[in-house]
Motif scaffolding. Structure first.
Motif, mmCIF file in Angstrom:
data_model
loop_
_atom_site.group_PDB
_atom_site.id
_atom_site.type_symbol
_atom_site.label_atom_id
_atom_site.label_comp_id
_atom_site.label_asym_id
_atom_site.label_seq_id
_atom_site.Cartn_x
_atom_site.Cartn_y
_atom_site.Cartn_z
ATOM 1 N N PHE A 198 -3.857 87.899 -11.714
ATOM 2 C CA PHE A 198 -4.690 86.752 -12.087
ATOM 3 C C PHE A 198 -6.161 87.140 -12.223
ATOM 4 C CE2 PHE A 198 -1.039 84.750 -9.844
ATOM 5 C CZ PHE A 198 -0.537 84.029 -10.906
ATOM 6 N N SER A 199 -6.658 87.932 -11.292
ATOM 7 C CA SER A 199 -8.083 88.296 -11.354
ATOM 8 C C SER A 199 -8.376 89.171 -12.566
ATOM 9 C CB SER A 199 -8.508 89.004 -10.061
ATOM 10 O OG SER A 199 -7.832 90.237 -9.908
ATOM 11 N N ARG A 200 -7.452 90.046 -12.920
ATOM 12 C CA ARG A 200 -7.691 90.932 -14.062
ATOM 13 C C ARG A 200 -7.502 90.217 -15.392
ATOM 14 N NH1 ARG A 200 -6.155 97.077 -12.129
ATOM 15 N NH2 ARG A 200 -7.127 96.859 -10.080
ATOM 16 N N LEU A 201 -6.640 89.207 -15.423
ATOM 17 C CA LEU A 201 -6.577 88.381 -16.626
ATOM 18 C C LEU A 201 -7.916 87.691 -16.872
ATOM 19 C CD1 LEU A 201 -3.038 86.731 -16.334
ATOM 20 C CD2 LEU A 201 -3.805 88.265 -18.152
ATOM 21 N N ARG A 202 -8.508 87.184 -15.810
ATOM 22 C CA ARG A 202 -9.824 86.546 -15.955
ATOM 23 C C ARG A 202 -10.860 87.563 -16.431
ATOM 24 N NH1 ARG A 202 -8.254 84.368 -10.765
ATOM 25 N NH2 ARG A 202 -7.521 82.199 -10.966
ATOM 26 N N SER A 203 -10.830 88.749 -15.855
ATOM 27 C CA SER A 203 -11.815 89.777 -16.236
ATOM 28 C C SER A 203 -11.658 90.204 -17.685
ATOM 29 C CB SER A 203 -11.658 90.997 -15.325
ATOM 30 O OG SER A 203 -11.940 90.674 -13.979
ATOM 31 N N ALA A 204 -10.426 90.143 -18.190
ATOM 32 C CA ALA A 204 -10.170 90.525 -19.577
ATOM 33 C C ALA A 204 -10.482 89.403 -20.556
ATOM 34 C CB ALA A 204 -8.706 90.950 -19.739
ATOM 35 N N GLY A 205 -10.905 88.239 -20.043
ATOM 36 C CA GLY A 205 -11.165 87.096 -20.906
ATOM 37 C C GLY A 205 -9.926 86.304 -21.252
ATOM 38 N N TRP A 206 -8.823 86.567 -20.536
ATOM 39 C CA TRP A 206 -7.559 85.880 -20.790
ATOM 40 C C TRP A 206 -7.209 84.912 -19.657
ATOM 41 C CZ3 TRP A 206 -3.140 88.531 -23.865
ATOM 42 C CH2 TRP A 206 -3.664 89.075 -25.055
ATOM 43 N N GLY A 207 -8.193 84.453 -18.933
ATOM 44 C CA GLY A 207 -7.962 83.518 -17.846
ATOM 45 C C GLY A 207 -7.392 82.194 -18.304
ATOM 46 N N GLY A 208 -7.512 81.899 -19.597
ATOM 47 C CA GLY A 208 -6.943 80.664 -20.134
ATOM 48 C C GLY A 208 -5.430 80.616 -20.070
ATOM 49 N N LEU A 209 -4.796 81.747 -19.778
ATOM 50 C CA LEU A 209 -3.340 81.769 -19.612
ATOM 51 C C LEU A 209 -2.913 81.193 -18.262
ATOM 52 C CD1 LEU A 209 -2.453 85.363 -20.932
ATOM 53 C CD2 LEU A 209 -2.303 83.193 -22.185
ATOM 54 N N ILE A 210 -3.843 81.107 -17.313
ATOM 55 C CA ILE A 210 -3.500 80.752 -15.939
ATOM 56 C C ILE A 210 -3.398 79.238 -15.788
ATOM 57 C CG2 ILE A 210 -4.236 80.887 -13.526
ATOM 58 C CD1 ILE A 210 -5.747 83.481 -14.308
ATOM 59 N N GLN A 211 -2.309 78.796 -15.179
ATOM 60 C CA GLN A 211 -2.137 77.397 -14.786
ATOM 61 C C GLN A 211 -2.229 77.316 -13.270
ATOM 62 O OE1 GLN A 211 1.664 76.190 -16.433
ATOM 63 N NE2 GLN A 211 0.777 75.698 -18.415
ATOM 64 N N SER A 212 -3.024 76.383 -12.767
ATOM 65 C CA SER A 212 -3.251 76.252 -11.335
ATOM 66 C C SER A 212 -2.747 74.927 -10.813
ATOM 67 C CB SER A 212 -4.747 76.399 -11.014
ATOM 68 O OG SER A 212 -5.222 77.675 -11.397
ATOM 69 N N GLY A 213 -2.455 74.898 -9.512
ATOM 70 C CA GLY A 213 -2.038 73.680 -8.854
ATOM 71 C C GLY A 213 -3.228 72.796 -8.522
ATOM 72 N N PRO A 214 -2.982 71.643 -7.902
ATOM 73 C CA PRO A 214 -4.066 70.706 -7.574
ATOM 74 C C PRO A 214 -5.155 71.316 -6.685
ATOM 75 C CG PRO A 214 -1.922 69.653 -7.327
ATOM 76 C CD PRO A 214 -1.652 71.102 -7.546
ATOM 77 N N ASP A 215 -4.774 72.313 -5.868
ATOM 78 C CA ASP A 215 -5.762 72.927 -4.981
ATOM 79 C C ASP A 215 -6.486 74.092 -5.632
ATOM 80 O OD1 ASP A 215 -3.749 74.777 -5.098
ATOM 81 O OD2 ASP A 215 -3.503 74.983 -2.922
#
Length: 395
Positions: A198-215
């Motif tokens: 997850f952290s490296r997806l964000r660093s690569a500019g692909w953080g938009g792929l991540i789905q998060s829970g309410p927290d």
């Protein structure tokens, strides 16, 4: 490839042709494979929530779709409706953290799902079982933590994988025990690998792929094809690389040798206009591809469709692997055999790159045809004694 479609029937041909998952063929060990084998599920997740397990697929003896209970008994799906109607509760209570549970796997081609904390919502339509489609914001499973393994158990043995073709989520590994007691496994992340994806997806500019829970805690990362569909990454994210490939092979030749055991079977690709034409050794055009878009590359479908044949499908698989791994510009002879050369271009499938980097054995199903060159997270045995699924720690 196994795209997470809204309605999907399971079958050997579907897994082989659509998923690029495994070759299912005859075996001299046919008599050694019993009607069911044990699947031992071990929970080392470190989580206290209840676990639910589902064994869904096609009964190979009859071709009927349904589910298997903990004893391996097959139950066909009822006739569904339009709109879809609730499916029978096929869940099996999984093991609590720190414990194991053994169920029976029949001769199926399908998936073993597991969810943590909540049961998965399944429905049945007139076309078959409705699968989760979490790239859809209205899907009822979007907030549920779940994952699955794909497998085929038949007279040729067991093929079982750890897959990230549709998403990266709850970590797990799979394994199979041979008759001599040897256990082969795959799918295990490196220590810290789950968080690192997850952290490296964000660093690569692909953080938009991540789905998060309410927290705010990540629940999953969508594969890039689904990410395009959900608006998480731009639809043209691979276009620069695709354009450079089309330009290169308008003045040079791409040589594809699709079968490891047939080194003399070669096809030659050249771009003319917007089309890459492939010829055989005699110079005859055997198939052609229009310039693909990013979604075609990530999904290995649409403009890179790969039918289950002996010419177009194998060429398309090779092209798909070369695009996702970004090796088509650096090596005009495909497939590229060296994993050290994968994902080196700035424009690449960063999702697959990052997942492979975080796997303990380097193997993953980061895209549909990651089995080109045997880089996939798949284990097989022709005389399986037991299968394993281990729910891994979230770190």
């Amino acid at each position: 490839m196994f795209r997470l479609s809204k309605v999907l029937g399971f079958g050997v041909s579907a897994i082989v042709a659509a998923a690029g998952l495994m070759f299912v063929g005859p075996s001299s060990s046919a008599e050694a494979v019993p009607a069911t084998i044990p699947l031992t599920i071990k929970n080392t997740s470190g989580r206290s929530e209840p676990v639910y397990v589902y064994n869904l697929g096609t009964e190979l003896a009859s071709g009927r779709q349904g589910w298997a209970d903990a004893n391996g008994t097959f139950h066909p799906w009822p006739t569904g409706g339009n709109p879809p109607t609730p499916a029978p509760d096929a869940s099996i209570a999984g093991p609590p953290n720190g414990q194991t549970k053994t169920i029976r796997m029949p001769k199926f081609s399908g998936r073993v799902y597991f969810s943590i904390g909540q049961k998965i919502v399944f429905k049945v339509s007139t076309g078959g079982l409705v699968q989760p489609a979490v790239q859809n914001p209205s899907d009822p499973n979007r907030g549920i933590l779940f994952n699955w393994s794909e497998y085929t158990l038949n007279d040729g043995g067991l093929w079982i994988n750890s897959t990230q073709v549709d998403m990266f989520s709850a970590p797990y590994a799979v394994g199979v025990k041979a008759a001599n007691g040897t256990v082969t496994s795959t799918g295990r992340l490196k220590p810290g690998g789950y968080d690192a994806v997850f952290s490296r997806l964000r660093s690569a500019g692909w953080g938009g792929l991540i789905q998060s829970g309410p927290d705010g805690t990540p629940v999953r990362a969508l594969s890039p094809g689904h990410g395009i569909e959900a608006g998480g990454i731009p639809a043209d994210v691979m276009n620069d690389y695709i354009n450079r490939v089309w330009s290169k092979y308008s003045t040079s030749t791409l040589t594809v040798t699709p079968f490891v055991n047939e080194p003399d079977t070669k096809y030659y690709g050249r771009v003319s206009g917007n089309v890459m034409n492939f010829t055989n050794a005699a110079g005859a055009v055997v198939t052609s591809f229009q310039k693909p878009d990013s979604d075609s590359v990530f999904g290995c479908y649409k403009l890179l469709d790969a039918p289950n044949d002996t010419v177009r499908g194998p060429i398309s698989r090779t092209l798909c692997a070369g695009f996702n791994r970004s090796t088509l510009l650096t090596n005009p002879n495909q497939p590229d055999a060296s994993g050290t050369d994968f994902y080196r271009d700035a424009v690449t499938n960063h999702y697959s790159r990052i997942i492979h980097e975080q796997m303990a054995d380097g193997k993953a199903y980061g895209f549909a045809f990651d089995d080109v060159g045997a880089h996939e997270s798949l284990v097989h045995d022709g005389n399986p004694q037991e299968a394993f699924m281990t729910l891994e720690p979230f770190n």
